[in-house]
Design a protein around this motif. Structure first.
Motif, PDB file in Angstrom:
ATOM      1  N   GLY A  26       0.787  -1.219   0.000  1.00  0.00           N
ATOM      2  CA  GLY A  26       0.000   0.000   0.000  1.00  0.00           C
ATOM      3  C   GLY A  26       0.822   1.273   0.000  1.00  0.00           C
ATOM      4  O   GLY A  26       2.000   1.287  -0.377  1.00  0.00           O
ATOM      5  N   GLU A  27       0.184   2.341   0.457  1.00  0.00           N
ATOM      6  CA  GLU A  27       0.808   3.663   0.486  1.00  0.00           C
ATOM      7  C   GLU A  27       0.254   4.435   1.679  1.00  0.00           C
ATOM      8  O   GLU A  27      -0.950   4.423   1.931  1.00  0.00           O
ATOM      9  CB  GLU A  27       0.517   4.403  -0.823  1.00  0.00           C
ATOM     10  CG  GLU A  27       1.129   5.789  -0.907  1.00  0.00           C
ATOM     11  CD  GLU A  27       0.873   6.429  -2.269  1.00  0.00           C
ATOM     12  OE1 GLU A  27       1.277   5.822  -3.285  1.00  0.00           O
ATOM     13  OE2 GLU A  27       0.268   7.511  -2.312  1.00  0.00           O
ATOM     14  N   LEU A  28       1.139   5.104   2.413  1.00  0.00           N
ATOM     15  CA  LEU A  28       0.719   5.855   3.591  1.00  0.00           C
ATOM     16  C   LEU A  28       1.269   7.279   3.558  1.00  0.00           C
ATOM     17  O   LEU A  28       2.326   7.525   2.971  1.00  0.00           O
ATOM     18  CB  LEU A  28       1.213   5.172   4.873  1.00  0.00           C
ATOM     19  CG  LEU A  28       0.635   3.798   5.211  1.00  0.00           C
ATOM     20  CD1 LEU A  28       1.390   3.175   6.380  1.00  0.00           C
ATOM     21  CD2 LEU A  28      -0.855   3.900   5.535  1.00  0.00           C
ATOM     22  N   GLU A  29       0.549   8.160   4.221  1.00  0.00           N
ATOM     23  CA  GLU A  29       1.041   9.517   4.422  1.00  0.00           C
ATOM     24  C   GLU A  29       1.319   9.693   5.912  1.00  0.00           C
ATOM     25  O   GLU A  29       0.481   9.364   6.749  1.00  0.00           O
ATOM     26  CB  GLU A  29       0.001  10.549   3.983  1.00  0.00           C
ATOM     27  CG  GLU A  29       0.439  11.993   4.257  1.00  0.00           C
ATOM     28  CD  GLU A  29      -0.681  12.992   4.025  1.00  0.00           C
ATOM     29  OE1 GLU A  29      -0.670  13.652   2.967  1.00  0.00           O
ATOM     30  OE2 GLU A  29      -1.559  13.092   4.913  1.00  0.00           O
ATOM     31  N   VAL A  30       2.512  10.189   6.216  1.00  0.00           N
ATOM     32  CA  VAL A  30       2.891  10.440   7.599  1.00  0.00           C
ATOM     33  C   VAL A  30       3.051  11.943   7.801  1.00  0.00           C
ATOM     34  O   VAL A  30       3.752  12.600   7.030  1.00  0.00           O
ATOM     35  CB  VAL A  30       4.204   9.715   7.971  1.00  0.00           C
ATOM     36  CG1 VAL A  30       4.603  10.038   9.410  1.00  0.00           C
ATOM     37  CG2 VAL A  30       4.057   8.205   7.798  1.00  0.00           C
ATOM     38  N   GLU A  31       2.390  12.461   8.826  1.00  0.00           N
ATOM     39  CA  GLU A  31       2.483  13.884   9.137  1.00  0.00           C
ATOM     40  C   GLU A  31       3.053  14.057  10.538  1.00  0.00           C
ATOM     41  O   GLU A  31       2.567  13.462  11.495  1.00  0.00           O
ATOM     42  CB  GLU A  31       1.115  14.554   9.063  1.00  0.00           C
ATOM     43  CG  GLU A  31       1.148  16.040   9.413  1.00  0.00           C
ATOM     44  CD  GLU A  31      -0.203  16.718   9.309  1.00  0.00           C
ATOM     45  OE1 GLU A  31      -0.317  17.902   9.675  1.00  0.00           O
ATOM     46  OE2 GLU A  31      -1.169  16.040   8.870  1.00  0.00           O
ATOM     47  N   VAL A  32       4.118  14.850  10.643  1.00  0.00           N
ATOM     48  CA  VAL A  32       4.754  15.119  11.922  1.00  0.00           C
ATOM     49  C   VAL A  32       4.855  16.631  12.096  1.00  0.00           C
ATOM     50  O   VAL A  32       5.573  17.300  11.345  1.00  0.00           O
ATOM     51  CB  VAL A  32       6.164  14.497  12.011  1.00  0.00           C
ATOM     52  CG1 VAL A  32       6.776  14.782  13.386  1.00  0.00           C
ATOM     53  CG2 VAL A  32       6.118  12.999  11.758  1.00  0.00           C
ATOM     54  N   ALA A  33       4.113  17.156  13.042  1.00  0.00           N
ATOM     55  CA  ALA A  33       4.141  18.593  13.344  1.00  0.00           C
ATOM     56  C   ALA A  33       3.949  19.443  12.088  1.00  0.00           C
ATOM     57  O   ALA A  33       4.649  20.427  11.869  1.00  0.00           O
ATOM     58  CB  ALA A  33       5.446  18.954  14.048  1.00  0.00           C
ATOM     59  N   GLY A  34       3.014  19.037  11.228  1.00  0.00           N
ATOM     60  CA  GLY A  34       2.699  19.814  10.031  1.00  0.00           C
ATOM     61  C   GLY A  34       3.465  19.411   8.781  1.00  0.00           C
ATOM     62  O   GLY A  34       3.044  19.714   7.664  1.00  0.00           O
ATOM     63  N   ALA A  35       4.588  18.708   8.935  1.00  0.00           N
ATOM     64  CA  ALA A  35       5.367  18.234   7.778  1.00  0.00           C
ATOM     65  C   ALA A  35       4.822  16.882   7.330  1.00  0.00           C
ATOM     66  O   ALA A  35       4.549  16.011   8.163  1.00  0.00           O
ATOM     67  CB  ALA A  35       6.840  18.116   8.145  1.00  0.00           C
ATOM     68  N   LYS A  36       4.655  16.696   6.002  1.00  0.00           N
ATOM     69  CA  LYS A  36       4.064  15.473   5.466  1.00  0.00           C
ATOM     70  C   LYS A  36       5.030  14.759   4.516  1.00  0.00           C
ATOM     71  O   LYS A  36       5.806  15.394   3.815  1.00  0.00           O
ATOM     72  CB  LYS A  36       2.759  15.789   4.730  1.00  0.00           C
ATOM     73  CG  LYS A  36       1.677  16.409   5.603  1.00  0.00           C
ATOM     74  CD  LYS A  36       0.426  16.711   4.797  1.00  0.00           C
ATOM     75  CE  LYS A  36      -0.657  17.339   5.667  1.00  0.00           C
ATOM     76  NZ  LYS A  36      -1.891  17.637   4.897  1.00  0.00           N
ATOM     77  N   GLU A  37       4.942  13.433   4.528  1.00  0.00           N
ATOM     78  CA  GLU A  37       5.779  12.614   3.649  1.00  0.00           C
ATOM     79  C   GLU A  37       4.998  11.366   3.255  1.00  0.00           C
ATOM     80  O   GLU A  37       4.288  10.778   4.069  1.00  0.00           O
ATOM     81  CB  GLU A  37       7.071  12.217   4.348  1.00  0.00           C
ATOM     82  CG  GLU A  37       8.063  11.475   3.459  1.00  0.00           C
ATOM     83  CD  GLU A  37       8.662  12.354   2.367  1.00  0.00           C
ATOM     84  OE1 GLU A  37       8.754  11.883   1.216  1.00  0.00           O
ATOM     85  OE2 GLU A  37       9.007  13.514   2.668  1.00  0.00           O
ATOM     86  N   ILE A  38       5.127  10.966   1.993  1.00  0.00           N
ATOM     87  CA  ILE A  38       4.489   9.749   1.492  1.00  0.00           C
ATOM     88  C   ILE A  38       5.491   8.600   1.556  1.00  0.00           C
ATOM     89  O   ILE A  38       6.653   8.748   1.186  1.00  0.00           O
ATOM     90  CB  ILE A  38       4.008   9.930   0.043  1.00  0.00           C
ATOM     91  CG1 ILE A  38       2.944  11.024  -0.046  1.00  0.00           C
ATOM     92  CG2 ILE A  38       3.457   8.615  -0.508  1.00  0.00           C
ATOM     93  CD1 ILE A  38       1.658  10.698   0.692  1.00  0.00           C
ATOM     94  N   VAL A  39       5.040   7.446   2.034  1.00  0.00           N
ATOM     95  CA  VAL A  39       5.875   6.249   2.045  1.00  0.00           C
ATOM     96  C   VAL A  39       5.131   5.153   1.287  1.00  0.00           C
ATOM     97  O   VAL A  39       3.935   4.942   1.489  1.00  0.00           O
ATOM     98  CB  VAL A  39       6.227   5.817   3.493  1.00  0.00           C
ATOM     99  CG1 VAL A  39       4.963   5.565   4.308  1.00  0.00           C
ATOM    100  CG2 VAL A  39       7.090   4.564   3.486  1.00  0.00           C
ATOM    101  N   ARG A  40       5.856   4.481   0.383  1.00  0.00           N
ATOM    102  CA  ARG A  40       5.261   3.454  -0.471  1.00  0.00           C
ATOM    103  C   ARG A  40       5.857   2.086  -0.160  1.00  0.00           C
ATOM    104  O   ARG A  40       6.858   1.972   0.546  1.00  0.00           O
ATOM    105  CB  ARG A  40       5.476   3.820  -1.934  1.00  0.00           C
ATOM    106  CG  ARG A  40       4.806   5.135  -2.340  1.00  0.00           C
ATOM    107  CD  ARG A  40       5.089   5.512  -3.787  1.00  0.00           C
ATOM    108  NE  ARG A  40       4.357   6.718  -4.186  1.00  0.00           N
ATOM    109  CZ  ARG A  40       4.780   7.953  -3.940  1.00  0.00           C
ATOM    110  NH1 ARG A  40       5.946   8.145  -3.311  1.00  0.00           N
ATOM    111  NH2 ARG A  40       4.059   9.001  -4.328  1.00  0.00           N
ATOM    112  N   ALA A  41       5.235   1.052  -0.702  1.00  0.00           N
ATOM    113  CA  ALA A  41       5.680  -0.325  -0.455  1.00  0.00           C
ATOM    114  C   ALA A  41       7.166  -0.473  -0.782  1.00  0.00           C
ATOM    115  O   ALA A  41       7.634  -0.003  -1.823  1.00  0.00           O
ATOM    116  CB  ALA A  41       4.857  -1.293  -1.297  1.00  0.00           C
ATOM    117  N   GLY A  42       7.898  -1.094   0.129  1.00  0.00           N
ATOM    118  CA  GLY A  42       9.329  -1.290  -0.050  1.00  0.00           C
ATOM    119  C   GLY A  42      10.165  -0.173   0.534  1.00  0.00           C
ATOM    120  O   GLY A  42      11.401  -0.272   0.560  1.00  0.00           O
ATOM    121  N   GLU A  43       9.522   0.881   1.030  1.00  0.00           N
ATOM    122  CA  GLU A  43      10.242   2.025   1.588  1.00  0.00           C
ATOM    123  C   GLU A  43      10.129   2.040   3.112  1.00  0.00           C
ATOM    124  O   GLU A  43       9.183   1.496   3.687  1.00  0.00           O
ATOM    125  CB  GLU A  43       9.707   3.337   1.031  1.00  0.00           C
ATOM    126  CG  GLU A  43       9.890   3.482  -0.477  1.00  0.00           C
ATOM    127  CD  GLU A  43       9.326   4.788  -1.015  1.00  0.00           C
ATOM    128  OE1 GLU A  43       9.779   5.234  -2.090  1.00  0.00           O
ATOM    129  OE2 GLU A  43       8.423   5.361  -0.355  1.00  0.00           O
TER     130      GLU A  43
END
Length: 205
Positions: free
Chosen positions: A154-171
């Motif tokens: 799958g694919e997830l979005e991680v948000e930490v204190a307003g900063a966002k990053e996408i993480v994909r399978a294998g990452e």
């Protein structure tokens, strides 16, 4: 002292030497596992830095009181500090039914606790799964904590204190978790990941 007495004394001395050698290795291993310097362990235990150094180098036989202070500072029992490395193999299995599962407020995210309960205060392991649209909101952990999220599907979005990053399978994404953080599944399919939380990393200052 007779022959028998001398032999017994030799055995006692050999045993004390072996125990001392194992003690030094154990203290050093535990100290490094907690990422403590000699000075920090000295401050926490009340045992002089020079004495701890001598113990780790097997240059002294510490008193029981000293061993007790070190055990308290390292948060282990005296038995563990004194135990030998020739213990029986350690095997511990937890069934699927006995694995605790945490569920997010929206019911779409699940955290299966697969880590060892004895490390929960500083190291936590989870199997994370999120249905489409799932959101896991977490409060800030203690200062210096770091989370590592390794995505398998799958694919997830991680948000930490307003900063966002996408993480994909294998990452794998690592981020500070000593501030509020959110994991979202914005994709069309379920996401599966392994999450490791290091609560005493002190890696980010």
């Amino acid at each position: 002292m007779g022959v028998e007495g001398r032999e017994k004394q030799k055995i006692l001395e050999a045993g004390a030497l072996a125990l001392s050698g194992q003690l030094g290795a154990t203290v050093q291993r535990l100290r490094k596992a907690y990422n403590l310097s000699l000075s920090e362990l000295s401050q926490q235990s009340g045992v002089a830095k020079s004495i701890i150094s001598q113990i780790e180098r097997n240059e002294t036989n510490p008193t029981l009181a000293t061993i007790w202070r070190l055990a308290q500072a390292l948060d282990v029992s005296i038995e563990r500090v004194l135990q030998t490395t020739e213990d029986e193999p350690f095997l511990e299995k937890t069934s699927r039914a006995d694995t605790p599962i945490l569920v997010s407020d929206d019911g779409k995210c699940r955290l299966a606790i697969i880590g060892w309960i004895k490390t929960v205060e500083w190291l936590q392991f989870y199997e994370f799964s999120a249905d489409p649209g799932g959101v896991l909101e977490s409060e800030a952990h203690q200062r210096g904590s770091v989370e590592s999220l390794s995505l398998r599907e799958g694919e997830l979005e991680v948000e930490v204190a307003g900063a966002k990053e996408i993480v994909r399978a294998g990452e794998t994404l690592r981020y500070r978790c000593d501030r509020p953080h959110v994991i979202r599944n914005l994709g069309p399919s379920a996401a599966q990941a392994t999450m490791v939380c290091i609560l005493k990393a002190a890696a980010m200052e």
